[in-house]
Design an enzyme around this catalytic site. Structure first.
Site, PDB file in Angstrom:
ATOM      1  N   ASN A  69      -5.234   2.948   2.630  1.00 39.83           N
ATOM      2  CA  ASN A  69      -4.105   2.064   2.352  1.00 39.83           C
ATOM      3  C   ASN A  69      -4.554   0.766   1.692  1.00 39.83           C
ATOM      4  O   ASN A  69      -3.878   0.233   0.808  1.00 39.83           O
ATOM      5  CB  ASN A  69      -3.356   1.750   3.646  1.00 39.83           C
ATOM      6  CG  ASN A  69      -4.265   1.253   4.757  1.00 39.83           C
ATOM      7  OD1 ASN A  69      -5.215   1.946   5.137  1.00 39.83           O
ATOM      8  ND2 ASN A  69      -3.982   0.083   5.298  1.00 39.83           N
ATOM      9  N   ALA A 113      -5.299  -2.319   9.661  1.00 42.07           N
ATOM     10  CA  ALA A 113      -4.245  -3.329   9.499  1.00 42.07           C
ATOM     11  C   ALA A 113      -4.715  -4.654  10.078  1.00 42.07           C
ATOM     12  O   ALA A 113      -4.794  -4.821  11.294  1.00 42.07           O
ATOM     13  CB  ALA A 113      -2.967  -2.870  10.183  1.00 42.07           C
ATOM     14  N   GLY A 114      -5.037  -5.580   9.193  1.00 42.46           N
ATOM     15  CA  GLY A 114      -5.477  -6.894   9.624  1.00 42.46           C
ATOM     16  C   GLY A 114      -4.301  -7.793   9.936  1.00 42.46           C
ATOM     17  O   GLY A 114      -3.137  -7.374   9.913  1.00 42.46           O
ATOM     18  N   CYS A 140       0.835  -1.201   0.000  1.00 36.21           N
ATOM     19  CA  CYS A 140       0.000   0.000   0.000  1.00 36.21           C
ATOM     20  C   CYS A 140       0.873   1.256   0.000  1.00 36.21           C
ATOM     21  O   CYS A 140       0.610   2.211  -0.741  1.00 36.21           O
ATOM     22  CB  CYS A 140      -0.952  -0.001   1.187  1.00 36.21           C
ATOM     23  SG  CYS A 140      -0.142  -0.039   2.815  1.00 36.21           S
TER      24      CYS A 140
END
Length: 327
Positions: free
Chosen positions: A297, A165-166, A133
């Site tokens: 992102n 943010a995973g 990203c």
């Protein structure tokens, strides 16, 4: 794509945030792509549940499950939105079967693609990598400066909302910095690149913000004006497929102070003497197709991946169109 050319069928591996947003973009907004499968490993994931509601074939058995789907042979392009390590295994299974892979992980097995910079350079590649990203947001700016004057050093800082943010993003932080730094050089044109990512815990979450710093050896005002024009042109280009991409403030070009040890940042053996620093501040607001608007992102990654897939759709679908014309 002409009226007689079939749509290109795609599959998405990874039913998390990025994979689900890809699916929504394909279904709602693409005129040349159509969903053929959504692949995950968690049968209870929201992505698989949404896919089922939308009538998209699904499997929770990963790539092995994808191979068993009745329509697997109809799938032309596969987006991989898993993790760097998972992509290596997925590519080993799928590339020999003739499937085009678009890798949204930092695995970087194939050439880097940043649509605003090198969209047409890798149209025939079996596996392309969408960098990261931060790379999608900042490499176009480095390239815009490089088109005017050599860039001895480029540093980017990508600040993203922690909530965006995973697990995949968090597991790939090291790969993020390595892959982005490499692409700053190979795609952006800097002789040395560095990337930093910040997970911003602010609540409510802030949209993605990026800082790009370039060291150049160009003291003349005419070159500075050309750099500003090149950057604005590039921002406008990226915004054609990521509408929330914009400059946060005017481009700054400032002299390097005397005695500043900037040469320590340069590549080994680089004899350049940077005279100025170009500072560019960006923000990326997401389109909110599936993800929140602050997750720019993730939106820039999925938008770039869809842009590339659409750009090669004519090439992929052309044989069928030609066959139809001879009937």
């Amino acid at each position: 794509m002409s009226e007689n050319t079939r749509k290109v069928t795609v599959a998405v591996i990874g039913s998390g945030n990025i994979g689900t947003d890809l699916m929504i973009k394909v279904i709602r907004h693409s005129e040349v792509l159509q969903m053929g499968a959504m692949v995950g490993i968690d049968p209870d994931s929201d992505g698989l549940a949404r896919a089922r509601r939308l009538g998209v074939p699904t499997t929770s058995d990963g790539v092995q499950g994808l191979l068993q789907l009745p329509n697997f042979d109809e799938i032309d392009v596969i987006f991989d939105a898993t993790s760097a390590k998972a992509h290596e295994a997925n590519a080993a299974l799928l590339e020999p079967l003739g499937k085009r892979l678009i890798d949204l992980t930092p695995a970087a097995l194939g050439p880097f693609v940043v649509p605003a910079v090198n969209l047409d350079e890798h149209r025939d590649a079996a596996n392309v990598n969408m960098v990261t990203c931060g790379g999608q947001a900042t490499i176009p700016i480095v390239a815009a400066v490089s088109r005017v004057t050599p860039v001895a050093y480029a540093e980017i800082v990508a600040s993203i909302a922690s909530k965006s943010a995973g697990p995949g993003t968090r597991a790939n932080i090291d790969e993020f910095t390595e892959t982005t730094s490499h692409a700053i050089e190979t795609v952006g044109g800097a002789r040395r690149g560095k990337a930093i990512i910040i997970l911003n815990p602010a609540d409510p979450p802030l949209i993605m913000r990026d800082t790009v710093l370039c060291l150049i050896s160009a003291p003349d005002p005419a070159t500075h004006d050309a750099i500003r024009d090149s950057i604005q042109t590039m921002v406008d280009h990226v915004a054609t497929y990521v509408p929330g991409y914009r400059l946060k403030q005017q481009v700054q070009i400032t002299p390097v102070p005397d005695g500043q040890p900037v040469r320590t940042l340069l590549a080994s053996g680089d004899a350049a003497t940077p005279t100025h620093q170009v500072s560019v501040f960006l923000e990326v607001e997401g389109a909110a197709h599936y993800l929140p608007a602050y997750a720019g992102n993730l939106d820039i990654m999925t938008s770039a991946a869809v842009r590339y897939a659409e750009s090669v759709a004519d090439t992929i679908a052309a044989p069928t169109a030609a066959q139809g014309a001879t009937r």
